[in-house]
Design a protein around this motif. Structure first.
Motif, mmCIF file in Angstrom:
data_model
loop_
_atom_site.group_PDB
_atom_site.id
_atom_site.type_symbol
_atom_site.label_atom_id
_atom_site.label_comp_id
_atom_site.label_asym_id
_atom_site.label_seq_id
_atom_site.Cartn_x
_atom_site.Cartn_y
_atom_site.Cartn_z
ATOM 1 N N SER A 20 57.166 -8.549 103.342
ATOM 2 C CA SER A 20 55.806 -8.778 103.845
ATOM 3 C C SER A 20 55.320 -7.625 104.714
ATOM 4 C CB SER A 20 55.761 -10.053 104.682
ATOM 5 O OG SER A 20 56.179 -11.145 103.927
ATOM 6 N N GLY A 21 56.122 -6.586 104.840
ATOM 7 C CA GLY A 21 55.690 -5.427 105.616
ATOM 8 C C GLY A 21 56.109 -5.462 107.072
ATOM 9 N N ARG A 22 56.934 -6.443 107.447
ATOM 10 C CA ARG A 22 57.293 -6.564 108.864
ATOM 11 C C ARG A 22 58.577 -5.802 109.180
ATOM 12 N NH1 ARG A 22 56.177 -11.736 107.068
ATOM 13 N NH2 ARG A 22 54.487 -12.827 108.104
ATOM 14 N N THR A 23 58.616 -5.241 110.406
ATOM 15 C CA THR A 23 59.890 -4.719 110.935
ATOM 16 C C THR A 23 60.015 -5.155 112.387
ATOM 17 O OG1 THR A 23 58.802 -2.638 111.520
ATOM 18 C CG2 THR A 23 60.131 -2.632 109.532
ATOM 19 N N LEU A 24 61.255 -5.257 112.825
ATOM 20 C CA LEU A 24 61.537 -5.605 114.211
ATOM 21 C C LEU A 24 62.702 -4.732 114.666
ATOM 22 C CD1 LEU A 24 60.722 -7.637 116.451
ATOM 23 C CD2 LEU A 24 62.569 -9.108 115.629
ATOM 24 N N ASN A 25 62.469 -3.923 115.688
ATOM 25 C CA ASN A 25 63.516 -3.014 116.165
ATOM 26 C C ASN A 25 63.779 -3.240 117.645
ATOM 27 O OD1 ASN A 25 63.824 -1.373 113.761
ATOM 28 N ND2 ASN A 25 61.747 -0.682 114.209
ATOM 29 N N THR A 26 65.023 -3.077 118.007
ATOM 30 C CA THR A 26 65.356 -3.110 119.430
ATOM 31 C C THR A 26 65.390 -1.680 119.941
ATOM 32 O OG1 THR A 26 66.760 -4.976 118.921
ATOM 33 C CG2 THR A 26 67.023 -3.967 121.104
ATOM 34 N N GLY A 27 64.654 -1.428 121.010
ATOM 35 C CA GLY A 27 64.712 -0.114 121.640
ATOM 36 C C GLY A 27 65.775 -0.135 122.723
ATOM 37 N N GLY A 28 65.421 0.363 123.899
ATOM 38 C CA GLY A 28 66.398 0.407 124.988
ATOM 39 C C GLY A 28 66.855 -0.985 125.403
ATOM 40 N N VAL A 29 68.143 -1.122 125.657
ATOM 41 C CA VAL A 29 68.684 -2.370 126.205
ATOM 42 C C VAL A 29 69.295 -2.021 127.559
ATOM 43 C CG1 VAL A 29 70.308 -4.265 125.873
ATOM 44 C CG2 VAL A 29 69.181 -3.237 123.885
ATOM 45 N N GLU A 30 68.633 -2.445 128.626
ATOM 46 C CA GLU A 30 69.098 -2.136 129.975
ATOM 47 C C GLU A 30 69.526 -3.419 130.659
ATOM 48 O OE1 GLU A 30 65.757 -0.143 131.726
ATOM 49 O OE2 GLU A 30 65.797 1.473 130.221
ATOM 50 N N ARG A 31 70.087 -3.279 131.842
ATOM 51 C CA ARG A 31 70.596 -4.467 132.524
ATOM 52 C C ARG A 31 69.488 -5.482 132.803
ATOM 53 N NH1 ARG A 31 71.857 -6.513 137.500
ATOM 54 N NH2 ARG A 31 73.807 -7.679 137.538
ATOM 55 N N ASN A 32 68.297 -4.966 133.187
ATOM 56 C CA ASN A 32 67.225 -5.871 133.591
ATOM 57 C C ASN A 32 66.030 -5.920 132.656
ATOM 58 O OD1 ASN A 32 68.555 -6.652 135.968
ATOM 59 N ND2 ASN A 32 67.931 -4.716 136.920
ATOM 60 N N ARG A 33 66.095 -5.159 131.565
ATOM 61 C CA ARG A 33 64.969 -5.227 130.628
ATOM 62 C C ARG A 33 65.401 -4.757 129.251
ATOM 63 N NH1 ARG A 33 61.192 -0.171 132.847
ATOM 64 N NH2 ARG A 33 62.879 1.328 132.724
ATOM 65 N N VAL A 34 64.618 -5.223 128.259
ATOM 66 C CA VAL A 34 64.861 -4.877 126.861
ATOM 67 C C VAL A 34 63.538 -4.430 126.254
ATOM 68 C CG1 VAL A 34 65.550 -5.770 124.600
ATOM 69 C CG2 VAL A 34 66.703 -6.590 126.649
ATOM 70 N N PHE A 35 63.603 -3.384 125.434
ATOM 71 C CA PHE A 35 62.413 -2.900 124.733
ATOM 72 C C PHE A 35 62.513 -3.312 123.267
ATOM 73 C CE2 PHE A 35 60.772 0.029 127.961
ATOM 74 C CZ PHE A 35 61.862 0.117 128.805
ATOM 75 N N ILE A 36 61.461 -3.946 122.770
ATOM 76 C CA ILE A 36 61.449 -4.420 121.381
ATOM 77 C C ILE A 36 60.184 -3.898 120.711
ATOM 78 C CG2 ILE A 36 61.356 -6.479 119.897
ATOM 79 C CD1 ILE A 36 62.592 -7.995 122.334
ATOM 80 N N GLU A 37 60.310 -3.442 119.471
ATOM 81 C CA GLU A 37 59.095 -3.042 118.755
ATOM 82 C C GLU A 37 58.962 -3.854 117.476
ATOM 83 O OE1 GLU A 37 57.353 1.110 118.427
ATOM 84 O OE2 GLU A 37 57.897 0.695 116.348
ATOM 85 N N ALA A 38 57.836 -4.539 117.364
ATOM 86 C CA ALA A 38 57.520 -5.287 116.146
ATOM 87 C C ALA A 38 56.398 -4.546 115.434
ATOM 88 C CB ALA A 38 57.071 -6.701 116.503
ATOM 89 N N ALA A 39 56.476 -4.476 114.114
ATOM 90 C CA ALA A 39 55.444 -3.751 113.369
ATOM 91 C C ALA A 39 55.077 -4.510 112.100
ATOM 92 C CB ALA A 39 55.936 -2.346 113.011
ATOM 93 N N MET A 40 53.832 -4.328 111.689
ATOM 94 C CA MET A 40 53.332 -4.925 110.450
ATOM 95 C C MET A 40 52.623 -3.842 109.654
ATOM 96 S SD MET A 40 52.717 -7.460 108.466
ATOM 97 C CE MET A 40 52.943 -8.983 109.349
ATOM 98 N N HIS A 41 53.119 -3.598 108.454
ATOM 99 C CA HIS A 41 52.589 -2.518 107.616
ATOM 100 C C HIS A 41 51.691 -3.087 106.534
ATOM 101 C CE1 HIS A 41 53.304 0.045 103.873
ATOM 102 N NE2 HIS A 41 52.482 0.739 104.629
ATOM 103 N N ASP A 42 50.547 -2.430 106.320
ATOM 104 C CA ASP A 42 49.660 -2.803 105.214
ATOM 105 C C ASP A 42 49.487 -1.575 104.319
ATOM 106 O OD1 ASP A 42 47.655 -3.429 103.473
ATOM 107 O OD2 ASP A 42 46.301 -4.267 104.974
ATOM 108 N N ALA A 43 50.148 -1.605 103.155
ATOM 109 C CA ALA A 43 50.118 -0.433 102.269
ATOM 110 C C ALA A 43 48.708 -0.154 101.755
ATOM 111 C CB ALA A 43 51.072 -0.652 101.095
ATOM 112 N N ALA A 44 47.876 -1.208 101.652
ATOM 113 C CA ALA A 44 46.544 -1.010 101.085
ATOM 114 C C ALA A 44 45.667 -0.138 101.978
ATOM 115 C CB ALA A 44 45.878 -2.366 100.853
ATOM 116 N N THR A 45 45.847 -0.260 103.283
ATOM 117 C CA THR A 45 45.008 0.509 104.215
ATOM 118 C C THR A 45 45.776 1.645 104.884
ATOM 119 O OG1 THR A 45 45.596 -1.013 105.985
ATOM 120 C CG2 THR A 45 43.561 -1.481 104.780
ATOM 121 N N GLN A 46 47.066 1.761 104.583
ATOM 122 C CA GLN A 46 47.960 2.741 105.227
ATOM 123 C C GLN A 46 47.984 2.535 106.751
ATOM 124 O OE1 GLN A 46 46.827 6.132 101.920
ATOM 125 N NE2 GLN A 46 47.300 6.864 103.964
ATOM 126 N N ARG A 47 47.813 1.295 107.141
ATOM 127 C CA ARG A 47 47.806 1.022 108.580
ATOM 128 C C ARG A 47 49.068 0.279 109.002
ATOM 129 N NH1 ARG A 47 41.539 -0.922 109.344
ATOM 130 N NH2 ARG A 47 40.622 1.122 108.939
#
Ligand SMILES: C[S@@+](CC[C@H](N)C(=O)[O-])C[C@H]1O[C@@H](n2cnc3c(N)ncnc32)[C@H](O)[C@@H]1O
Length: 258
Positions: free
Chosen positions: A161-188
């Protein structure tokens, strides 16, 4: 989030989005491995005139470049990002312009114009991207150079469906997460960078329109430029099927090859 959420959906302007991200931008980009190499590469192509960065942000590249003695103008449409740049101890030497690179409020010519770190993806239609390249080309000195760095989206990482979910930095007190949704029709690609910490959850939404190098070359050609070189990294590594980004160097098409 459904797939339709990227299809022609209204999005806040990038200026609003980057105003929101500005206080956190340097933290989010602190791990970028190649800033020194980026500055070396840009300096090698700066020529003898003024230098213009499109989407200068908080000055990650422009500030160290200006410290090396280059006459750098930084253009951005986010007042928040420019305020961060101004507050840097090494930010005073950069001339700042507030406005869009689709209609740059800067006078005069530049021996180098550059847009790094996916900045041209921030305008989300082909017309705006072409306009940005045309405007850059118009401001080049006769022997001037345009440099564009963009990622090559790894679409294979998305689910069906065009979705990705990545974990960025994992620190003691915080976590960075990136969620993305790709639409090939609009290249967005719509992304959400999420910081989860003991203080709560912060979200940084962005929308971008990617293009492949072939489309970039065509837009550059329409703007009167020709490709001089393309690399896969800032150390001038080759651009190949294994590259995860491209760095293109353009010169005016009416100039003889160097
Ligand atoms: C990915 S950040 C890159 C910042 C900086 N160049 C760097 O490498 O760290 C993109 C920058 O482009 C700016 N930007 C987005 N759309 C813009 C536009 N239409 N005109 C001018 N700046 C824009 C954003 O505010 C942001 O500062």
């Amino acid at each position: 989030m459904t797939e339709t959420s990227t299809r022609g959906a209204p999005s806040a302007s990038t200026a609003d989005d980057y105003d929101h991200v500005a206080p956190y931008y340097d933290t989010l980009t602190a791990a970028l491995p190649e800033t020194n190499e980026t500055v070396d590469f840009i300096a090698d192509h700066a020529g003898s005139g003024r230098v213009l960065e499109l989407g200068v942000g908080t000055g990650r590249v422009a500030c160290p470049l200006s410290l090396r003695g280059y006459d750098v103008t930084g253009l951005d449409n986010s007042a928040g990002m420019l305020a961060r740049l101004r507050s840097r101890s090494d930010g005073a030497k950069v001339d700042i312009a507030l406005g869009s690179f689709t209609d740059p409020p800067v006078d005069g010519e530049f021996s180098l114009v550059y847009a790094v770190f996916n900045t041209l993806f921030c305008v989300i239609s082909q017309n705006e991207q072409l306009r940005a390249i045309e405007q850059a080309a118009e401001r080049l000195t006769p022997d001037g150079t345009l440099i564009v760095e963009t990622d090559l989206p790894d679409l294979a990482r998305s689910d069906s469906s065009g979705r990705t979910l990545n974990t960025g930095g994992v620190e003691r007190n915080r976590v960075f997460i990136e969620a993305a949704m790709h639409d090939a029709a609009t290249q967005r690609i719509r992304t959400q960078t999420i910081i989860v910490s003991e203080q709560g959850i912060q979200m940084f939404p962005l929308m971008m329109r990617y293009f492949w190098p072939s489309e970039l070359d065509l837009m550059a050609k329409l703007a009167g430029l020709r490709l001089e070189a393309r690399y896969g990294d800032w150390r001038r590594g080759p651009y190949s099927r294994d590259s995860s980004r491209q760095i293109s160097v353009y010169r005016r098409a009416d100039k003889p090859e160097r």
